[in-house]
Design an enzyme around this catalytic site. Structure first.
Site, PDB file in Angstrom:
ATOM      1  N   GLY A  67      -6.765  -6.318  -0.003  1.00 39.70           N
ATOM      2  CA  GLY A  67      -6.817  -7.435   1.404  1.00 39.70           C
ATOM      3  C   GLY A  67      -6.196  -8.279   1.285  1.00 39.70           C
ATOM      4  N   GLY A  81     -12.512  -4.127   1.424  1.00 41.24           N
ATOM      5  CA  GLY A  81     -13.727  -3.848   1.376  1.00 41.24           C
ATOM      6  C   GLY A  81     -14.655  -2.548   0.052  1.00 41.24           C
ATOM      7  CE  LYS A 136     -17.754 -14.211  10.705  1.00 39.67           C
ATOM      8  NZ  LYS A 136     -18.677 -12.857  11.525  1.00 39.67           N
ATOM      9  NE  ARG A 140      -4.457  -1.439   1.822  1.00 38.15           N
ATOM     10  CZ  ARG A 140      -5.510  -2.092   2.845  1.00 38.15           C
ATOM     11  NH1 ARG A 140      -4.820  -1.572   3.835  1.00 38.15           N
ATOM     12  NH2 ARG A 140      -6.154  -2.119   3.082  1.00 38.15           N
TER      13      ARG A 140
END
Length: 398
Positions: free
Chosen positions: A355, A379, A206, A41
């Site tokens: 991510g 995200g 999830k 990043r």
């Protein structure tokens, strides 16, 4: 939306430019030192910083790191990031030990044309993430005082309604940095008119985190390959026992409906790597999804599934991948993610959704240059593909 190129065309020599970067990088803490373990990043924002510095701007960079609770926490200090930032930039980066205060005033006030400073972690101030508009605006007003123009090059934060992302652009002439522009152009290509076959690969823990993007992408894709911990709730919805694998029991009915509506577009694993425990020395077995025992934890897709996924990806003209296929941080459960990463890299137009997926590419030594684009915002990219309005983007467009 005005861009960095527009700002540079106006001229920035001698002007103070506040840059919102995403320097939320992983750190390794030891008794001797704190080091950055993945500087992707930082490297991603360097072109914007260099362009402004070379044009003579006084560059003031701000960022968050981790999730401090609105007050200073030493383990979340950006000081070690400033050191790595300076190394990669090839020039000193002055560091302010606060975000808006005496140190920030001194450091930013002493910058010469072409010099760069980094403020301490934005989230050390409660106003950065406050849901109270007045508190957030008050912090934004102080932060905006360090710039005469604002550049947002923090794509990984544009889905947050935070002071530095949403409120500061209301107070200064605002521009999208080169990284943000590239990210939005790439994601737009995935949603407007992608070349076909268009295959999406989703993983991670999830299924509830991905339902929105699954529902939005299903009508647009030719195949949706699902691995990682999230696959076990879908397998349970098909009637399989999943042992001690990750399971969101409250999502099983939703997944049953999803599978019924998706037809054959959703492709699930046929075999998985299981173990009794998650460790680097765990004894593993490969079993079919119809043979997961009560004590088994499913921790990676199996080799048969990896080959099947790779075959689907081999013919794809467009690929979006978000989420690992297993717990790749542990060598016994890394093979599935590496196989998928290499297959995605070989596709026509290949996008890695930031991510953990981006981290896996680097950790597993897959050539970054072999992908068309590696996003810096997991995200944010998912919310964009879900069709949500991103507050930081809306602020730049205003």
């Amino acid at each position: 939306m005005r861009t960095l190129d527009d700002l540079l065309a106006e001229g920035v020599s001698g002007r103070r430019v506040l840059v919102r970067a995403d320097l939320n990088v992983p750190l390794r803490h030891t008794e001797e030192s704190v080091t950055v373990t993945d500087d992707g990043r930082i490297r991603a924002v360097l072109p914007t910083i260099r362009a402004l510095a070379e044009a003579g701007a006084h560059v003031v960079v701000c960022s968050h790191l981790g999730r401090p609770k609105g007050a200073p926490e030493p383990k979340y200090s950006l000081a070690p990031v400033a050191a790595r930032f300076s190394e990669l930039l090839g020039a000193p980066v002055a560091f302010a030990t606060d975000t808006v205060g005496e140190s920030a005033d001194t450091v930013t006030g002493s910058l010469a044309a072409g010099e760069v400073a980094l403020l301490e972690n934005l989230r050390f101030n409660a106003g950065e993430t406050s849901k109270d508009d007045a508190e957030r605006a008050a912090f934004a007003a102080k932060l905006a005082g360090y710039g005469e123009a604002y550049v947002d090059d923090a794509f990984g934060a544009v889905h947050r309604k935070h002071a530095s992302v949403y409120d500061v652009p209301k107070l200064l002439p605002h521009f999208a940095g080169g990284l943000v522009v590239r990210e939005l152009d790439t994601l737009s290509a995935l949603t407007s008119d992608p070349k076909r076959p268009y295959v999406v690969v989703l993983g991670g823990a999830k299924v509830s985190d991905k339902l929105g993007v699954i529902n939005n992408l299903l009508p647009k894709v030719d195949a949706l390959l699902i691995g990682g911990g999230m696959c076990f709730t879908l397998l349970a919805a098909q009637g399989y026992g999943v042992g001690d694998s990750l399971l969101e029991a409250d999502q099983i009915d939703t997944c049953k409906q999803l599978l019924a509506e998706a037809g054959d577009k959703i492709v699930l694993p046929t075999d998985v790597v299981v173990a009794a425990e998650l460790s680097a020395t765990a004894a593993t077995r490969v079993v079919g999804v119809d043979a997961i025992d009560a004590g088994d934890k499913g921790l990676d897709i199996g080799p048969q599934t990896a080959r099947a996924f790779a075959a689907r990806l081999a013919d794809a003209a467009t690929v979006f991948w978000n989420g690992p296929m297993g717990v790749f941080e542990y060598e016994p459960f890394a093979a599935g993610t590496k196989a998928v990463a290499e297959a995605v890299a070989g596709a026509g137009f290949s996008v890695v959704g930031g991510g953990d997926s981006a981290a896996a590419v680097r950790a597993l030594d897959v050539d970054e240059a072999s992908f068309s684009h590696i996003s810096t915002g997991g995200g944010a990219s998912l919310e964009y593909l879900e069709g949500k309005t991103l507050p930081g983007v809306a602020a730049l467009e205003a």
